[in-house]
Design a protein around this motif. Structure first.
Motif, PDB file in Angstrom:
ATOM      1  N   LEU A  84       0.837  -1.194   0.000  1.00 14.22           N
ATOM      2  CA  LEU A  84       0.000   0.000   0.000  1.00 14.22           C
ATOM      3  C   LEU A  84       0.879   1.253   0.000  1.00 14.22           C
ATOM      4  O   LEU A  84       0.650   2.194  -0.751  1.00 14.22           O
ATOM      5  N   LEU A  85       1.917   1.230   0.840  1.00 13.10           N
ATOM      6  CA  LEU A  85       2.781   2.407   0.919  1.00 13.10           C
ATOM      7  C   LEU A  85       3.545   2.632  -0.388  1.00 13.10           C
ATOM      8  O   LEU A  85       3.730   3.761  -0.823  1.00 13.10           O
ATOM      9  N   LEU A  86       3.973   1.530  -1.035  1.00 11.16           N
ATOM     10  CA  LEU A  86       4.669   1.682  -2.308  1.00 11.16           C
ATOM     11  C   LEU A  86       3.721   2.257  -3.356  1.00 11.16           C
ATOM     12  O   LEU A  86       4.095   3.122  -4.156  1.00 11.16           O
ATOM     13  N   ALA A  87       2.461   1.775  -3.345  1.00 10.67           N
ATOM     14  CA  ALA A  87       1.472   2.309  -4.295  1.00 10.67           C
ATOM     15  C   ALA A  87       1.298   3.810  -4.075  1.00 10.67           C
ATOM     16  O   ALA A  87       1.297   4.594  -5.031  1.00 10.67           O
ATOM     17  N   LEU A  88       1.186   4.197  -2.811  1.00  8.43           N
ATOM     18  CA  LEU A  88       1.011   5.624  -2.522  1.00  8.43           C
ATOM     19  C   LEU A  88       2.243   6.421  -2.939  1.00  8.43           C
ATOM     20  O   LEU A  88       2.134   7.479  -3.560  1.00  8.43           O
ATOM     21  N   GLY A  89       3.428   5.899  -2.611  1.00  6.80           N
ATOM     22  CA  GLY A  89       4.663   6.619  -2.923  1.00  6.80           C
ATOM     23  C   GLY A  89       4.881   6.752  -4.413  1.00  6.80           C
ATOM     24  O   GLY A  89       5.127   7.845  -4.930  1.00  6.80           O
ATOM     25  N   ALA A  90       4.769   5.632  -5.126  1.00  3.92           N
ATOM     26  CA  ALA A  90       5.009   5.658  -6.567  1.00  3.92           C
ATOM     27  C   ALA A  90       3.936   6.494  -7.259  1.00  3.92           C
ATOM     28  O   ALA A  90       4.228   7.297  -8.148  1.00  3.92           O
ATOM     29  N   GLY A  91       2.681   6.307  -6.827  1.00  4.74           N
ATOM     30  CA  GLY A  91       1.584   7.078  -7.426  1.00  4.74           C
ATOM     31  C   GLY A  91       1.761   8.570  -7.194  1.00  4.74           C
ATOM     32  O   GLY A  91       1.590   9.373  -8.113  1.00  4.74           O
ATOM     33  N   ALA A  92       2.141   8.924  -5.955  1.00  2.00           N
ATOM     34  CA  ALA A  92       2.351  10.341  -5.644  1.00  2.00           C
ATOM     35  C   ALA A  92       3.482  10.895  -6.495  1.00  2.00           C
ATOM     36  O   ALA A  92       3.388  11.984  -7.076  1.00  2.00           O
ATOM     37  N   GLY A  93       4.567  10.139  -6.587  1.00  2.00           N
ATOM     38  CA  GLY A  93       5.726  10.583  -7.373  1.00  2.00           C
ATOM     39  C   GLY A  93       5.341  10.823  -8.820  1.00  2.00           C
ATOM     40  O   GLY A  93       5.681  11.856  -9.411  1.00  2.00           O
ATOM     41  N   LEU A  94       4.613   9.862  -9.405  1.00  2.00           N
ATOM     42  CA  LEU A  94       4.228   9.998 -10.811  1.00  2.00           C
ATOM     43  C   LEU A  94       3.253  11.159 -11.009  1.00  2.00           C
ATOM     44  O   LEU A  94       3.348  11.903 -11.980  1.00  2.00           O
ATOM     45  N   GLY A  95       2.313  11.310 -10.069  1.00  2.00           N
ATOM     46  CA  GLY A  95       1.341  12.407 -10.182  1.00  2.00           C
ATOM     47  C   GLY A  95       2.025  13.763 -10.127  1.00  2.00           C
ATOM     48  O   GLY A  95       1.777  14.638 -10.964  1.00  2.00           O
ATOM     49  N   VAL A  96       2.931  13.939  -9.158  1.00  2.00           N
ATOM     50  CA  VAL A  96       3.629  15.217  -9.009  1.00  2.00           C
ATOM     51  C   VAL A  96       4.552  15.461 -10.206  1.00  2.00           C
ATOM     52  O   VAL A  96       4.593  16.561 -10.765  1.00  2.00           O
ATOM     53  N   ALA A  97       5.271  14.402 -10.622  1.00  3.79           N
ATOM     54  CA  ALA A  97       6.185  14.563 -11.756  1.00  3.79           C
ATOM     55  C   ALA A  97       5.401  14.941 -13.015  1.00  3.79           C
ATOM     56  O   ALA A  97       5.826  15.793 -13.791  1.00  3.79           O
ATOM     57  N   GLY A  98       4.235  14.324 -13.205  1.00  2.00           N
ATOM     58  CA  GLY A  98       3.410  14.644 -14.376  1.00  2.00           C
ATOM     59  C   GLY A  98       2.954  16.098 -14.360  1.00  2.00           C
ATOM     60  O   GLY A  98       3.098  16.821 -15.345  1.00  2.00           O
ATOM     61  N   ALA A  99       2.432  16.535 -13.194  1.00  2.00           N
ATOM     62  CA  ALA A  99       1.962  17.927 -13.084  1.00  2.00           C
ATOM     63  C   ALA A  99       3.112  18.890 -13.358  1.00  2.00           C
ATOM     64  O   ALA A  99       2.944  19.900 -14.044  1.00  2.00           O
ATOM     65  N   THR A 100       4.305  18.570 -12.848  1.00  2.00           N
ATOM     66  CA  THR A 100       5.463  19.434 -13.025  1.00  2.00           C
ATOM     67  C   THR A 100       5.867  19.530 -14.499  1.00  2.00           C
ATOM     68  O   THR A 100       6.092  20.615 -15.033  1.00  2.00           O
TER      69      THR A 100
END
Lengths: 360, 430
Positions: A84-100
């Motif tokens: 669950l934590l990896l899903a949150l971490g990877a998902g957050a990373g990809l979401g932020v990187a995409g927005a950036t």
């Protein structure tokens, strides 16, 4: 929806509309995260009741006694929570990187892998499997993938700046696309030329993205990197707004554009590289999540970035839970799910908000 | 935080420190092209400085250089004597506000954009305070953009966006205001409002520089004007010293009439034609055309024939006569006489000289009396004669028949055409 006009308000609502928008958005996503998280922790080959799961979690916080068997507790603690934590971490990373990346390139099509990071990560992973190193230690694969991602980024930077001495976003974008194609071709060639069927299968598996590498030691690497990258990017939230408005506007309002761009691209690439290294190439999160958030909360990066982090985590957690359970006992790759469900969802949003997608 | 709020509140009254910004011998090249070649300009507090010049003369680049956005190959830009490169970008942003010509498409609301003008005044993770929002709303009120505060920028028209951008630089509350063609896509009312805004800012102590392409607008609203051509300042000073016929001819290659604006007394520019250096008229032979008219019958032809590239002269014209005024304004050679007087022998002689020198003489359909009879009598000396068709039945001869006689003689010597065919006829004469 969450668009609130600025008017004189008293009491606790007399805060910045950006903060208000972020807090409301975070509460909504937070509630959804809690529900999905509970489902994710309770479902799987060893299934258990929501109250049982809750009691295990509460027991960790020192509240009450866990009402679950030792096996169930072990599954939750050692398998499902890290996942669950990896899903949150990877998902957050990809979401932020995409927005950036979308903000930096002023391009709605920009995704986290736009400057070759994903393709580089894939090549690194495939090499680790082809050389048999991946079979020796489970850390070789993420190490190779991350090295590939970083190497691709450096290559793109060097080529895009060659003979120019300064960074042009257009040449960076084009170089990124070209380098991605090149690395993709090499990756395909290695897969085809690999004679062992099992290694070949492993490569294709990895490319489709998955979170099975999740263990506490991976989570301990991923989460701090994602947190650090996120904070760096968030610190430049206002600068990102200005860069989206225009170069001269940004400069005249005090942004050191060259420096800020380099810092942001590096941080976004770091987030993407980390996500790719531990979960393979997961399509669509970095594209669908920031756009969905933008439609609801507006383009201001100070709201967009934190909400994209939460939204990315939620999206990947939902996708992974579906991937684990939808065709039980077979596990569908999470990258397939994100594209399979993310694309139609995105199309639906596009049609529904047609007037809002004319500009970032 | 408290300190900032206080300063922002007092800043609503806006008391700029009065900075002066100077570019000295600025040189800037793109490859082999020199955009600025040793340009020196000074933007001073309480003064509205206009920067004008033809396309590609380096106006916008100069403004970007003043804003500290373009790096120079030589020369310097300094704010109150301090080289602009030595000022940190954030401090610079508090002191110099710059409004570019056009911005990209984005989905920020108008208010959000105006609030960006407050960014240089905010700390790293700090959010917009109440006073920031107040300042932004005031700026929107001043530019008449409050009505679309919550509309998204990419949904607004070009002119509306321009006004929102203006509100953004006002909200910045800087000491120096640099505006690049702020009136480019505005209607007349908002052009005026924008220039009035620039004036108000200057009156509070701000140093204002405006790039304008409308010379009359620049002349009317600026205290000091710099005329740029090929990256060089070719004229500077008060409007009457800069907006002159020779300056416009050399910088813009146009012939213009410049006269005092009825209201302000500032120079006002009326375009007459492309300067003789231009090649647009080379395909037909320019001629010397003499117009015999009066009482406004010749003024339109004077203008149109001059535009077509011909050298135009005219007859004896009384002062105060409409044709006399136009001829004077267009610099058309003619013989001036006292109002409503009879043409003297000397005047007639001077007139006949002009008639003889002309390749073609045009006789307009004006009324003829004893005073101007000699004007049409002189036409017999013309090499070629074109008469403008008179309306049948209209009374025009007030000489008791003498004019009729002269006129019928002229009709047989020349060709008679309709008024709207005159320019064509002249153009196609070999």
């Amino acid at each position: 929806m969450l668009r609130i006009t600025v008017r004189k308000q008293n009491g606790i609502f007399a805060v910045s509309p950006i903060i208000r928008r972020t807090v409301i958005g975070a509460l909504v996503i937070g509630i959804l995260l809690f529900i999905v998280g509970l489902i994710a922790l309770s479902t799987g080959p060893v299934s258990m009741s929501f109250t049982g799961t809750l009691s295990v979690l509460l027991a960790h916080l020192g509240i009450g006694e866990p009402s679950a068997t030792a096996t169930q507790q072990a599954v939750i603690d050692n398998i499902r929570i890290p996942r669950l934590l990896l899903a949150l971490g990877a998902g957050a990373g990809l979401g932020v990187a995409g927005a950036t990346m979308q903000g930096l390139f002023r391009n709605p099509l920009a995704d986290p892998g736009i400057i070759g990071v994903s393709a580089g990560g894939a090549l690194g992973a495939v090499i680790a499997i082809a050389t048999g190193l991946a079979a020796i230690s489970t850390l070789y694969l993420p190490l190779f993938a991350f090295t590939g991602a970083a190497g691709a980024m450096v290559l793109v930077f060097v080529v895009a700046m060659a003979g120019r001495g300064r960074m042009s976003m257009a040449s960076l974008l084009l170089t990124g696309v070209a380098v991605s194609s090149l690395l993709g071709a090499i990756t395909s060639a290695i897969i085809i030329l690999t004679s062992q069927l099992e290694a070949q299968r492993q490569m294709v598996f990895w490319l489709a993205g998955g979170l099975e590498a999740a263990r506490w030691d991976t989570v301990r690497i991923v989460l701090p990197i994602v947190a650090a990258g996120f904070i760096v990017i968030l610190a430049f939230g206002r600068d990102l707004n200005l860069l989206l408005v225009g170069d001269d506007e940004a400069k005249s309002l005090g942004v050191r554009t060259g420096l800020v761009r380099s810092a942001l691209i590096t941080a976004a690439a770091l987030l993407t590289g980390t996500a790719v290294a531990f979960s393979g190439t997961i399509a669509f999160v970095g594209l669908v999540v920031p756009h969905s958030i933008r439609m609801i909360a507006g383009p201001d990066h100070r709201a967009l970035l934190p909400l994209s982090a939460l939204g990315g985590g939620l999206f990947l957690l939902i996708a992974d839970t579906l991937a684990r359970n939808i065709a039980h006992p077979v596990e569908i790759r999470v990258g397939i799910i994100t594209a399979l469900f993310g694309a139609p969802f995105f199309l639906f949003l596009l049609i529904k908000n047609r007037s809002r997608v004319d500009a970032l | 935080m408290t300190a900032r709020t206080t300063s922002a509140t007092t800043a609503t009254v806006n008391s700029p420190r009065g900075a002066s910004l100077e570019a000295r011998d600025a040189v800037l090249r793109y490859g082999d092209t020199c955009i600025l070649s040793g340009t020196t300009v000074r933007v001073q507090p309480r003064v509205v400085t206009g920067i004008v010049g033809p396309n590609g003369s380096g106006k916008s680049t100069l403004l970007r250089a003043l804003a500290g956005l373009a790096s120079l190959d030589a020369g310097s830009v300094s704010l109150d004597g301090v080289p602009i490169g030595q000022i940190t970008p954030k401090i610079r942003a508090r002191r110099i506000a710059y409004m570019p010509q056009a911005s990209s498409d984005h989905a920020f609301t108008a208010l959000e954009l105006v609030l960006m003008g407050r960014y240089p005044h905010m700390g790293m993770f700090q959010m917009e305070s109440r006073s920031d929002i107040q300042i932004a709303e005031d700026a929107m009120q001043q530019t008449g953009t409050s009505d679309f505060a919550s509309r998204r920028m990419h949904e607004l028209s070009g002119g509306e966006r321009q006004r929102v951008s203006l509100a953004r630089v006002l909200a910045q509350q800087a000491d120096v205001l640099l505006l690049d063609e702020p009136t480019a896509s505005l209607d007349l009312q908002h052009q005026l409002l924008t220039m009035m805004m620039a004036r108000q800012q200057a009156d509070t102590g701000v140093a204002v520089a405006v790039v304008l392409h409308d010379l009359s607008l620049a002349a009317r609203h600026c205290d000091v004007i710099y005329l740029l051509d090929k990256g060089r300042v070719v004229a500077e000073g008060a409007p009457w010293d800069v907006v002159t016929q020779p300056n416009l001819r050399s910088a813009f290659s146009v012939d213009a009439a410049i006269e005092p604006d009825a209201l302000t007394g500032r120079p006002s520019v009326s375009l007459l034609g492309i300067g003789s250096t231009d090649e647009t008229t080379s395909d037909r032979l320019p001629k010397r055309v003499h117009i015999i008219g009066g009482a406004g019958s010749g003024r339109d032809l004077m203008h149109r024939l001059q535009l077509a590239g011909h050298t135009v002269t005219s007859c004896v014209l009384g002062e105060g006569d409409a044709d006399h005024e136009t001829a004077t304004r267009l610099g058309i050679q003619h013989v001036a006489s006292a109002p409503f007087s009879v043409i003297t022998l000397e005047q007639d002689a001077a007139h006949r000289k002009l008639v003889r020198e002309a390749d073609v003489v045009i006789v307009c359909e004006m009324a003829v009396g004893p005073g101007n009879l000699r004007n049409i009598e002189a036409a017999v000396e013309a090499k070629r004669l074109v008469l403008i068709e008179r309306q049948s039945g209209a009374e025009w001869d007030y000489t008791g028949g003498s004019a009729e006689t002269v006129y019928s003689g002229l009709s047989s010597a020349g060709e008679t055409v309709r008024r709207d065919a005159v320019v064509d006829t002249v153009n196609t004469l070999y």
